[in-house]
Design an enzyme around this catalytic site. Sequence first.
Site, mmCIF file in Angstrom:
data_model
loop_
_atom_site.group_PDB
_atom_site.id
_atom_site.type_symbol
_atom_site.label_atom_id
_atom_site.label_comp_id
_atom_site.label_asym_id
_atom_site.label_seq_id
_atom_site.Cartn_x
_atom_site.Cartn_y
_atom_site.Cartn_z
ATOM 1 N N VAL A 102 -13.014 -1.158 14.063
ATOM 2 C CA VAL A 102 -13.736 -2.426 14.301
ATOM 3 C C VAL A 102 -13.062 -3.318 15.331
ATOM 4 C CG1 VAL A 102 -14.903 -2.488 12.053
ATOM 5 C CG2 VAL A 102 -12.662 -3.604 12.327
ATOM 6 N N ASN A 105 -16.138 -6.156 5.709
ATOM 7 C CA ASN A 105 -15.171 -5.886 4.644
ATOM 8 C C ASN A 105 -13.881 -5.264 5.165
ATOM 9 O OD1 ASN A 105 -14.259 -5.009 1.814
ATOM 10 N ND2 ASN A 105 -14.480 -3.071 2.909
ATOM 11 N N SER A 111 -10.352 -14.328 1.315
ATOM 12 C CA SER A 111 -9.326 -14.113 0.294
ATOM 13 C C SER A 111 -8.901 -15.445 -0.291
ATOM 14 C CB SER A 111 -8.098 -13.441 0.900
ATOM 15 O OG SER A 111 -7.072 -13.353 -0.069
ATOM 16 N N TYR A 119 -1.532 -11.803 7.081
ATOM 17 C CA TYR A 119 -2.730 -11.541 6.277
ATOM 18 C C TYR A 119 -3.347 -12.861 5.812
ATOM 19 C CZ TYR A 119 -5.680 -9.896 2.451
ATOM 20 O OH TYR A 119 -6.737 -9.662 1.612
ATOM 21 N N ALA A 131 -3.052 -15.787 7.106
ATOM 22 C CA ALA A 131 -3.612 -16.514 8.252
ATOM 23 C C ALA A 131 -4.907 -15.871 8.732
ATOM 24 C CB ALA A 131 -2.576 -16.558 9.382
ATOM 25 N N SER A 132 -4.960 -14.544 8.688
ATOM 26 C CA SER A 132 -6.170 -13.866 9.172
ATOM 27 C C SER A 132 -7.368 -14.192 8.277
ATOM 28 C CB SER A 132 -5.951 -12.347 9.227
ATOM 29 O OG SER A 132 -5.928 -11.768 7.934
ATOM 30 N N ILE A 190 -7.818 -7.830 -7.051
ATOM 31 C CA ILE A 190 -8.729 -6.738 -7.374
ATOM 32 C C ILE A 190 -7.891 -5.466 -7.367
ATOM 33 C CG2 ILE A 190 -10.852 -5.544 -6.727
ATOM 34 C CD1 ILE A 190 -11.271 -8.526 -7.363
#
Lengths: 256, 254
Positions: free
Chosen positions: A61, A87, A137, A150, A152-153, A182
């Site tokens: 992606v 996702n 998240s 992660y 920050a993204s 999860i």
Amino acid sequence: MSKLNTQRLEGKAALITGGRQGIGRAIVDRFVAEGASVMTCGRGARPIDLPANIEWQTTDVSNLQNIQALKLSFEEKLGTMSILVNNAGVQIEKTIIETTDDDWNALMGVNAKGVFLACRELIPAMLHGGSIINIGSISANTADPGLALYNASKAFVHGLTRSIAVDHGPAIRCNAISPGWIMTDMADAAFAVANRPENAKADALTRHPAGRFGRPEDIASLATWLASDEASFATGQCYTLDGGMTSASPLNPRLF
Amino acid sequence: MSAVKNNYLENKVAVVTGGCGGIGNAICERFLREGAIVYAADIAETAPRGPLFQKHDVTSEESAIALMNRVHSEQGKLDILVNAAGIEIEHTIEETTLAAWNRIFAINVTGTFLTSKHCLPLMRDAGAGSIINFGSYDGFIADPQLAAYCATKGAVHALTRAMACDHGPENIRVNAICPGYIETPMLQSFFGSSGDIETLKQEVRNVHPTRRFGTPEDAANLVNWLAGDEARYASGQLWVLDGGLSAQVQQMRL
């Protein structure tokens, strides 16, 4: 469990990125069960256990040519897209000073640029009406230790979610789902960096009013609702689904 | 609208306070279509068509006990409680009398507390439960001249999280829905009746990314999802449903 609504996505064509396993795969399976025609994608070859009625396109992606090929393949096989689930995501367990430029390109390439590219290339073909669901998240709002880029993204994903809703409504609704813990391979990887992974897992469990970690199917339930016409007034939101974890203070006296 | 089968809440027993109001009534109708046994609990004098009716003053503990006693004797359990009863007063704090302040807190906050408190034993009998409170996007950001209303909704938000933490281990989920502008008599009252109301309403619609107000059915769609087992991992959350309104910063007209 009472009976589930079925065929809520009948006649809709959906693209879910990152559908090889975990949350993405649960969304793929559920959308198919609800009557949607579904294409999913991932970096490797088609998973051998993917049912034949689900289209697969090998895709990175973060690569524009791959996204453009994905768009053409989708239109050829499934026609007009009305649901896009961004996702695909990766996680790197590092603080900011440990993070290399290559880490930045790998993580931001998928989690941020991947969502940007998919939306930029696909929104023009969804202006007849569509629902975009981004996987954000709880770490976008409060930091998980050792997951700097992660976290920050995912904040990027939440911000982009609101912008898409504001700029491209009313034709397109755009929402994010913020999963808590999860139980996927990604969560196991996060526990693995703890000093005592088993203790960390027990501690995390105690912090959940629901008394359990989430399952990919829980996220698929909400994604289904957001994708359906039931959610036609829901847009611009980042909905948290975490078994109640973030409704409690992180200093949880039950643990002492 | 795609086809929705009507048995999502089969065998569930539900109480909806404010069940005769704009949104409450839409929730009752939706729950009935989904196969639930529904009690509309409302201060209104006349029973609505469809659901069972219990006259209920949410500010009265006796009334809450009587309501739950009836559900207990008739159904033996309660699966779903929707605390939809609420009022709005259109004043700044300076214009708000102590009596008006106490009244809106009694209905919007104490009412949520009392009805929830007395439903818990019945949810334990059911083995699980889903409580859905009515917050508001006004609990996060303020509309002008709704000071006490905004404060009550902030209180409901905090109570929602607290109840979710305390009763989650008993398999009781607690969430709030936080509507924005929903076409109800309450919204009509907010807009008032003087001046060019239709032009004003159209301007407000246009500020929404969805370019429309919500309907009571939109709110019922979310309440329905939260009430049933599809939402089994959802708890302690404040679910804003506002057509994208609060995803934006203030919309300047320059």
